[in-house]
Design a protein around this motif. Structure first.
Motif, PDB file in Angstrom:
ATOM      1  N   VAL A  51       0.842  -1.211   0.000  1.00 43.49           N
ATOM      2  CA  VAL A  51       0.000   0.000   0.000  1.00 43.49           C
ATOM      3  C   VAL A  51       0.873   1.254   0.000  1.00 43.49           C
ATOM      4  N   SER A  52       1.581   1.502   1.117  1.00 50.07           N
ATOM      5  CA  SER A  52       2.407   2.711   1.204  1.00 50.07           C
ATOM      6  C   SER A  52       3.380   2.581   2.378  1.00 50.07           C
ATOM      7  N   PRO A  53       4.610   3.064   2.223  1.00 46.96           N
ATOM      8  CA  PRO A  53       5.547   3.045   3.361  1.00 46.96           C
ATOM      9  C   PRO A  53       5.037   3.828   4.562  1.00 46.96           C
ATOM     10  N   GLU A  54       4.131   4.786   4.315  1.00 48.40           N
ATOM     11  CA  GLU A  54       3.600   5.589   5.421  1.00 48.40           C
ATOM     12  C   GLU A  54       2.740   4.764   6.375  1.00 48.40           C
ATOM     13  N   MET A  55       2.318   3.581   5.946  1.00 49.82           N
ATOM     14  CA  MET A  55       1.491   2.731   6.813  1.00 49.82           C
ATOM     15  C   MET A  55       2.285   2.197   8.006  1.00 49.82           C
ATOM     16  N   GLY A  56       3.605   2.310   7.952  1.00 51.87           N
ATOM     17  CA  GLY A  56       4.432   1.778   9.034  1.00 51.87           C
ATOM     18  C   GLY A  56       4.860   2.817  10.035  1.00 51.87           C
ATOM     19  N   GLU A  57       4.262   4.002   9.977  1.00 52.92           N
ATOM     20  CA  GLU A  57       4.673   5.058  10.919  1.00 52.92           C
ATOM     21  C   GLU A  57       3.515   6.016  11.186  1.00 52.92           C
ATOM     22  N   GLY A  58       3.687   6.816  12.226  1.00 53.81           N
ATOM     23  CA  GLY A  58       2.747   7.888  12.528  1.00 53.81           C
ATOM     24  C   GLY A  58       1.353   7.412  12.894  1.00 53.81           C
ATOM     25  N   PHE A  59       0.381   8.210  12.476  1.00 54.96           N
ATOM     26  CA  PHE A  59      -1.010   7.983  12.861  1.00 54.96           C
ATOM     27  C   PHE A  59      -1.523   6.619  12.408  1.00 54.96           C
ATOM     28  N   MET A  60      -1.176   6.226  11.171  1.00 50.34           N
ATOM     29  CA  MET A  60      -1.673   4.960  10.639  1.00 50.34           C
ATOM     30  C   MET A  60      -1.155   3.780  11.460  1.00 50.34           C
ATOM     31  N   HIS A  61       0.114   3.848  11.848  1.00 51.23           N
ATOM     32  CA  HIS A  61       0.707   2.766  12.637  1.00 51.23           C
ATOM     33  C   HIS A  61       0.054   2.693  14.015  1.00 51.23           C
ATOM     34  N   THR A  62      -0.186   3.866  14.625  1.00 51.75           N
ATOM     35  CA  THR A  62      -0.838   3.902  15.946  1.00 51.75           C
ATOM     36  C   THR A  62      -2.272   3.381  15.861  1.00 51.75           C
ATOM     37  N   SER A  63      -2.981   3.809  14.815  1.00 47.22           N
ATOM     38  CA  SER A  63      -4.365   3.357  14.634  1.00 47.22           C
ATOM     39  C   SER A  63      -4.424   1.846  14.453  1.00 47.22           C
ATOM     40  N   GLU A  64      -3.465   1.342  13.694  1.00 49.81           N
ATOM     41  CA  GLU A  64      -3.398  -0.104  13.457  1.00 49.81           C
ATOM     42  C   GLU A  64      -3.214  -0.855  14.791  1.00 49.81           C
ATOM     43  N   GLY A  65      -2.363  -0.290  15.662  1.00 48.85           N
ATOM     44  CA  GLY A  65      -2.146  -0.898  16.978  1.00 48.85           C
ATOM     45  C   GLY A  65      -3.413  -0.910  17.811  1.00 48.85           C
ATOM     46  N   MET A  66      -4.191   0.176  17.739  1.00 45.17           N
ATOM     47  CA  MET A  66      -5.438   0.233  18.504  1.00 45.17           C
ATOM     48  C   MET A  66      -6.443  -0.783  17.999  1.00 45.17           C
ATOM     49  N   VAL A  67      -6.497  -0.940  16.670  1.00 45.86           N
ATOM     50  CA  VAL A  67      -7.417  -1.934  16.087  1.00 45.86           C
ATOM     51  C   VAL A  67      -7.019  -3.341  16.533  1.00 45.86           C
ATOM     52  N   MET A  68      -5.709  -3.608  16.513  1.00 43.82           N
ATOM     53  CA  MET A  68      -5.224  -4.933  16.910  1.00 43.82           C
ATOM     54  C   MET A  68      -5.512  -5.204  18.385  1.00 43.82           C
ATOM     55  N   PHE A  69      -5.359  -4.165  19.239  1.00 43.11           N
ATOM     56  CA  PHE A  69      -5.680  -4.368  20.653  1.00 43.11           C
ATOM     57  C   PHE A  69      -7.173  -4.616  20.826  1.00 43.11           C
ATOM     58  N   GLY A  70      -7.998  -3.912  20.022  1.00 46.15           N
ATOM     59  CA  GLY A  70      -9.437  -4.168  20.068  1.00 46.15           C
ATOM     60  C   GLY A  70      -9.748  -5.621  19.712  1.00 46.15           C
ATOM     61  N   ALA A  71      -9.013  -6.146  18.701  1.00 47.46           N
ATOM     62  CA  ALA A  71      -9.214  -7.553  18.309  1.00 47.46           C
ATOM     63  C   ALA A  71      -8.815  -8.490  19.447  1.00 47.46           C
ATOM     64  N   ALA A  72      -7.693  -8.184  20.113  1.00 50.70           N
ATOM     65  CA  ALA A  72      -7.258  -9.005  21.251  1.00 50.70           C
ATOM     66  C   ALA A  72      -8.293  -8.963  22.377  1.00 50.70           C
ATOM     67  N   PHE A  73      -8.883  -7.780  22.579  1.00 50.98           N
ATOM     68  CA  PHE A  73      -9.934  -7.613  23.592  1.00 50.98           C
ATOM     69  C   PHE A  73     -11.121  -8.526  23.273  1.00 50.98           C
ATOM     70  N   VAL A  74     -11.556  -8.510  22.003  1.00 50.47           N
ATOM     71  CA  VAL A  74     -12.719  -9.322  21.590  1.00 50.47           C
ATOM     72  C   VAL A  74     -12.406 -10.817  21.743  1.00 50.47           C
ATOM     73  N   ILE A  75     -11.193 -11.231  21.327  1.00 51.24           N
ATOM     74  CA  ILE A  75     -10.826 -12.652  21.425  1.00 51.24           C
ATOM     75  C   ILE A  75     -10.806 -13.099  22.894  1.00 51.24           C
ATOM     76  N   THR A  76     -10.236 -12.257  23.769  1.00 56.28           N
ATOM     77  CA  THR A  76     -10.196 -12.601  25.200  1.00 56.28           C
ATOM     78  C   THR A  76     -11.611 -12.705  25.770  1.00 56.28           C
ATOM     79  N   ALA A  77     -12.479 -11.773  25.372  1.00 56.14           N
ATOM     80  CA  ALA A  77     -13.868 -11.824  25.841  1.00 56.14           C
ATOM     81  C   ALA A  77     -14.563 -13.089  25.319  1.00 56.14           C
ATOM     82  N   PHE A  78     -14.267 -13.474  24.064  1.00 52.57           N
ATOM     83  CA  PHE A  78     -14.869 -14.689  23.496  1.00 52.57           C
ATOM     84  C   PHE A  78     -14.396 -15.934  24.263  1.00 52.57           C
ATOM     85  N   VAL A  79     -13.098 -15.982  24.593  1.00 53.95           N
ATOM     86  CA  VAL A  79     -12.576 -17.112  25.372  1.00 53.95           C
ATOM     87  C   VAL A  79     -13.249 -17.157  26.746  1.00 53.95           C
ATOM     88  N   ALA A  80     -13.451 -15.992  27.355  1.00 51.33           N
ATOM     89  CA  ALA A  80     -14.131 -15.938  28.661  1.00 51.33           C
ATOM     90  C   ALA A  80     -15.551 -16.487  28.542  1.00 51.33           C
TER      91      ALA A  80
END
Length: 267
Positions: A220-249
């Motif tokens: 896509v773009s080298p910019e996806m690995g830095e700045g706002f996009m990289h931070t947003s990606e991390g938040m989405v991934m943590f949201g996914a981890a949250f959902v998976i943990t809740a599903f396991v519970a």
């Protein structure tokens, strides 16, 4: 008196919550602890245990000043929790302390981890996440060269920094595991299992995040690995981890309920 004695540890703890990204989850856990203590209320039949409470308080004060002299922040902050436990035993007894296990556990998890442990744990997590990310990139037939925590893909180089070790999401997911276990599970073994399951979930999600970053940077773009996009990606991934943990519970809760119903019907 408590405020005067423990004002410095409390100030240091809040400062770490506010300024250290690895300890920011304390800002959420502290009010949650107060809420669960209020919700749990006073256990029936609780009685003051003055001698035991005073002994715990004395040890807490000794630890607080010894840690201050040795500049040991973790023990100093922990002494405040010990003092709160002493006050609880003083007014409500050990039974009340056990009744408030969840607020005290959440408060304990909000104490910032010592730097020596952070540095010891972060590096293996960085390498583990890098290996998972590189393995997934290879699985998608993308040429990968890995040197430590540096991943080279065609035309690009990804550096897996300490902040990308997954330590922050790991500490947050462990706290979430304790919270979900207390809210939706009834037995200690299943609660402990949920907390243990949160560890591989955090590691796997972080590895997948590194793979996703490499994939997006390449296609896509080298910019996806830095700045706002990289931070947003991390938040989405943590949201996914949250959902998976809740599903396991939820799954563990379902299994637990079936086992308990079976035991009651046999009785």
């Amino acid at each position: 008196m408590f405020v005067l004695l423990f004002a410095k540890p409390a100030t240091l703890m809040f400062d770490a919550w506010w300024n250290d990204p690895n300890s920011g989850h304390g800002l959420l856990l502290a009010p949650l602890s107060l809420y669960f203590a209020w919700k749990s209320g006073i256990v029936e039949g609780s009685k003051p245990q003055r001698v035991l409470g005073a002994a715990i308080l004395i040890f807490a004060v000794l630890f607080r000043y010894a840690a201050d002299l040795a500049a040991e922040l973790f023990v100093m902050r922990g002494s405040m929790l010990m003092a709160l436990a002493g006050l609880t035993v003083w007014y409500g007894g050990f039974r009340q302390l056990l009744h408030w296990w969840l607020p005290f556990t959440l408060t304990a998890l909000s104490i910032p981890i010592p730097e020596v442990i952070l540095n010891t744990v972060a590096l293996p997590l960085q390498f583990m996440a890098s290996k998972i990310g590189a393995g997934l990139l290879k699985w998608r037939d993308i040429p990968v060269m890995m040197n430590g925590n540096v991943i080279r893909i065609p035309g690009q180089e990804l550096f897996v920094a300490e902040a990308c070790s997954g330590l922050r999401s790991l500490t947050a997911l462990l706290s979430l595991g304790v919270l979900l276990g207390a809210m939706f599970l009834q037995k200690w073994p299943t609660r402990l299992l949920l907390i243990l399951v949160a560890i591989p979930i955090a590691i796997a999600i972080n590895g997948f995040r590194i793979f996703l970053t490499g994939f997006l940077v390449l296609f896509v773009s080298p910019e996806m690995g830095e700045g706002f996009m990289h931070t947003s990606e991390g938040m989405v991934m943590f949201g996914a981890a949250f959902v998976i943990t809740a599903f396991v519970a939820w799954m563990l809760g379902s299994v637990e309920s079936k086992v308990l119903r079976g035991s009651r019907s046999e009785a």
